[in-house]
Scaffold this motif. Structure first.
Motif, PDB file in Angstrom:
ATOM      1  N   ASP A 208      10.221 -10.182  -6.526  1.00  0.00           N
ATOM      2  CA  ASP A 208      11.078  -8.991  -6.494  1.00  0.00           C
ATOM      3  C   ASP A 208      10.285  -7.705  -6.721  1.00  0.00           C
ATOM      4  O   ASP A 208      10.657  -6.650  -6.195  1.00  0.00           O
ATOM      5  N   ILE A 209       9.232  -7.797  -7.525  1.00  0.00           N
ATOM      6  CA  ILE A 209       8.496  -6.610  -7.959  1.00  0.00           C
ATOM      7  C   ILE A 209       7.010  -6.925  -7.978  1.00  0.00           C
ATOM      8  O   ILE A 209       6.610  -8.031  -8.370  1.00  0.00           O
ATOM      9  N   VAL A 210       6.186  -5.951  -7.566  1.00  0.00           N
ATOM     10  CA  VAL A 210       4.736  -6.061  -7.734  1.00  0.00           C
ATOM     11  C   VAL A 210       4.208  -4.717  -8.228  1.00  0.00           C
ATOM     12  O   VAL A 210       4.888  -3.695  -8.149  1.00  0.00           O
ATOM     13  N   LEU A 211       2.984  -4.741  -8.699  1.00  0.00           N
ATOM     14  CA  LEU A 211       2.306  -3.508  -9.096  1.00  0.00           C
ATOM     15  C   LEU A 211       1.436  -3.044  -7.936  1.00  0.00           C
ATOM     16  O   LEU A 211       0.605  -3.799  -7.426  1.00  0.00           O
ATOM     17  N   SER A 212       1.642  -1.811  -7.496  1.00  0.00           N
ATOM     18  CA  SER A 212       0.831  -1.268  -6.403  1.00  0.00           C
ATOM     19  C   SER A 212       0.781   0.247  -6.548  1.00  0.00           C
ATOM     20  O   SER A 212       1.423   0.814  -7.426  1.00  0.00           O
ATOM     21  N   ASP A 213       0.015   0.903  -5.660  1.00  0.00           N
ATOM     22  CA  ASP A 213      -0.084   2.358  -5.773  1.00  0.00           C
ATOM     23  C   ASP A 213       0.971   3.027  -4.902  1.00  0.00           C
ATOM     24  O   ASP A 213       1.372   2.508  -3.860  1.00  0.00           O
ATOM     25  N   TYR A 214       1.395   4.193  -5.344  1.00  0.00           N
ATOM     26  CA  TYR A 214       2.503   4.864  -4.674  1.00  0.00           C
ATOM     27  C   TYR A 214       2.107   5.378  -3.291  1.00  0.00           C
ATOM     28  O   TYR A 214       2.977   5.596  -2.432  1.00  0.00           O
ATOM     29  N   ILE A 215       0.822   5.541  -3.058  1.00  0.00           N
ATOM     30  CA  ILE A 215       0.386   5.997  -1.734  1.00  0.00           C
ATOM     31  C   ILE A 215       0.654   4.908  -0.698  1.00  0.00           C
ATOM     32  O   ILE A 215       1.051   5.189   0.442  1.00  0.00           O
ATOM     33  N   TRP A 216       0.467   3.646  -1.091  1.00  0.00           N
ATOM     34  CA  TRP A 216       0.822   2.538  -0.190  1.00  0.00           C
ATOM     35  C   TRP A 216       2.318   2.540   0.070  1.00  0.00           C
ATOM     36  O   TRP A 216       2.763   2.361   1.215  1.00  0.00           O
ATOM     37  N   VAL A 217       3.113   2.757  -0.969  1.00  0.00           N
ATOM     38  CA  VAL A 217       4.567   2.788  -0.812  1.00  0.00           C
ATOM     39  C   VAL A 217       4.961   3.881   0.177  1.00  0.00           C
ATOM     40  O   VAL A 217       5.792   3.658   1.073  1.00  0.00           O
TER      41      VAL A 217
ATOM     42  N   ARG B   5       6.830   3.190   3.666  1.00  0.00           N
ATOM     43  CA  ARG B   5       8.170   3.788   3.737  1.00  0.00           C
ATOM     44  C   ARG B   5       8.293   4.661   4.985  1.00  0.00           C
ATOM     45  O   ARG B   5       9.358   4.728   5.592  1.00  0.00           O
ATOM     46  N   ALA B   6       7.206   5.298   5.367  1.00  0.00           N
ATOM     47  CA  ALA B   6       7.221   6.143   6.558  1.00  0.00           C
ATOM     48  C   ALA B   6       7.447   5.336   7.830  1.00  0.00           C
ATOM     49  O   ALA B   6       7.851   5.894   8.856  1.00  0.00           O
ATOM     50  N   THR B   7       7.205   4.024   7.775  1.00  0.00           N
ATOM     51  CA  THR B   7       7.429   3.166   8.941  1.00  0.00           C
ATOM     52  C   THR B   7       8.846   2.608   8.983  1.00  0.00           C
ATOM     53  O   THR B   7       9.182   1.848   9.892  1.00  0.00           O
TER      54      THR B   7
ATOM     55  N   GLU C 181      10.572  11.188   1.335  1.00  0.00           N
ATOM     56  CA  GLU C 181      11.628  11.228   0.321  1.00  0.00           C
ATOM     57  C   GLU C 181      12.008   9.804  -0.057  1.00  0.00           C
ATOM     58  O   GLU C 181      12.098   8.920   0.799  1.00  0.00           O
ATOM     59  N   GLY C 182      12.223   9.579  -1.339  1.00  0.00           N
ATOM     60  CA  GLY C 182      12.608   8.258  -1.803  1.00  0.00           C
ATOM     61  C   GLY C 182      11.437   7.371  -2.164  1.00  0.00           C
ATOM     62  O   GLY C 182      11.646   6.222  -2.579  1.00  0.00           O
ATOM     63  N   THR C 183      10.210   7.881  -2.003  1.00  0.00           N
ATOM     64  CA  THR C 183       9.042   7.087  -2.402  1.00  0.00           C
ATOM     65  C   THR C 183       9.189   6.663  -3.867  1.00  0.00           C
ATOM     66  O   THR C 183       8.923   5.511  -4.225  1.00  0.00           O
ATOM     67  N   PHE C 184       9.627   7.607  -4.705  1.00  0.00           N
ATOM     68  CA  PHE C 184       9.918   7.290  -6.107  1.00  0.00           C
ATOM     69  C   PHE C 184      11.422   7.081  -6.253  1.00  0.00           C
ATOM     70  O   PHE C 184      12.217   7.881  -5.783  1.00  0.00           O
ATOM     71  N   TRP C 185      11.779   6.008  -6.943  1.00  0.00           N
ATOM     72  CA  TRP C 185      13.172   5.585  -7.026  1.00  0.00           C
ATOM     73  C   TRP C 185      13.980   6.540  -7.888  1.00  0.00           C
ATOM     74  O   TRP C 185      13.595   6.847  -9.027  1.00  0.00           O
TER      75      TRP C 185
END
Length: 335
Positions: free
Chosen positions: A87-96, A100-102, A325-329
């Motif tokens: 359900d959850i992993v640790l990653s960097d927000y730049i990857w998110v 998300r842009a796709t 937008e929405g990268t951070f919840w």
């Protein structure tokens, strides 16, 4: 039955048997907890926080049944997340931001600040940034490593020059990067924070931190880097699990920041061969602890993202030159 015989039965605890109803111990009702599965590197530093959550029963406290799954690396964690295996992993927000842009619905809640820095030998040839031209820098993470991109951006602002054209950049795995510095085969090193801690414990020094670079680039509040990543659709399906896990995570962070005794408990996970390394790892980990998730953190992340996109380009951020937008919840806050 005479009154004294009845009293004897009562005093001896036999009244239940006499009335045909055997006595039973009281059992509290079972509280159903929300299951959540978290994927993390088996030997990664995220395991330290996960261990605190489990050892202190913070998952139970916040109504979560935490299950962890070991993954072999960052790419493997992304695959596990995308497939729904976790359900959850640790990653960097730049990857998110990039995925998300796709059109993907991944989102992130910050876990730690961008930490680390440029490590040099105390008596080496690099004592200021102006000493960098002509020198060799060993770098972990490849040409789009975030610390390397931040250093290039900071150097450009300070000098007007392209650092990449000024130095011999050698990219390699984290252990190799440390080896090159410690064996005098590189003049400086940019490595993941816990590998930097090992060189500092061995006598090296940090010339400039990533936090100082960001401040110099005009980002007043320290930006995050890593975060807990999940799908918005999963958060909608099981909000109690996601929010409960995040509550447990932030409580664990506060304990790691405030209580030395917690570190004694997780020391076996830290691979600290001696007290000097243990204390350095503890100090550097604490420097990256993020205890509050506020709009200011998101603003700092957006400002850092703009710099990363400008310097790192599509190789780093893909087609998302601005943070989607929405990268951070928006469904969670600590304030």
């Amino acid at each position: 039955m005479k009154r004294r015989e009845f009293s004897a039965l009562l005093g001896g605890g036999l009244i239940g048997t006499a009335l045909g109803a055997p006595a039973r111990a009281f059992s509290p009702p079972t509280v159903k907890r929300a299951p959540v599965k978290v994927g993390a590197l088996a030997t990664g530093t995220a395991q330290w926080e996960l261990a605190v959550i489990k050892d202190m029963k913070l998952d139970e406290k916040h109504g979560v049944e935490l299950e962890t799954k070991d993954v072999s690396g960052k790419d493997a964690s992304h695959v596990a997340l995308m497939s729904g295996d976790v359900d959850i992993v640790l990653s960097d927000y730049i990857w998110v931001a990039g995925v998300r842009a796709t059109g993907e619905d991944f989102t992130v809640v910050p876990h730690s600040y961008a930490v680390g820095g440029l490590i040099v030998r105390p008596d080496g040839p690099i004592q200021t940034l102006t000493d960098l031209p002509g020198k060799t820098i060993a770098i972990a993470g490849g040409p789009v490593d975030k610390s390397w991109v931040a250093l290039r951006a900071y150097y450009k602002k300070e000098t007007g020059e392209d650092l990449e054209a000024q130095v011999d950049a050698r990219f390699g795995a984290p252990p190799l990067v440390n080896e090159l510095l410690l064996e005098d085969k590189a003049d400086a090193a940019l490595n993941f924070w816990h590998f930097n801690a090992r060189t500092k414990a061995a006598g090296m020094k940090e010339l400039i931190s990533v936090s100082e670079m960001m401040t110099g680039l005009g980002i007043a509040e320290q930006p995050p880097l890593l975060g807990w990543v999940f799908r918005e659709s999963v958060a909608a399906e099981k909000p109690e699990a996601i929010k409960g896990y995040l509550d447990a995570s932030f409580e664990a962070k506060r304990l790691l920041l405030q209580r030395d005794s917690v570190w004694d408990d997780i020391r076996p996970l830290m691979n600290a061969e001696d007290d000097a390394l243990f204390l350095q790892l503890r100090e550097d980990y604490r420097a990256g602890i993020l205890t509050d998730y506020t709009p200011g953190v998101i603003d700092a992340a957006g400002a850092a993202y703009a710099i990363m996109a400008e310097v790192g380009g599509p190789d780093l951020v893909g087609d998302a030159m601005t943070m989607p937008e929405g990268t951070f919840w928006s469904g969670y806050t600590t304030s």
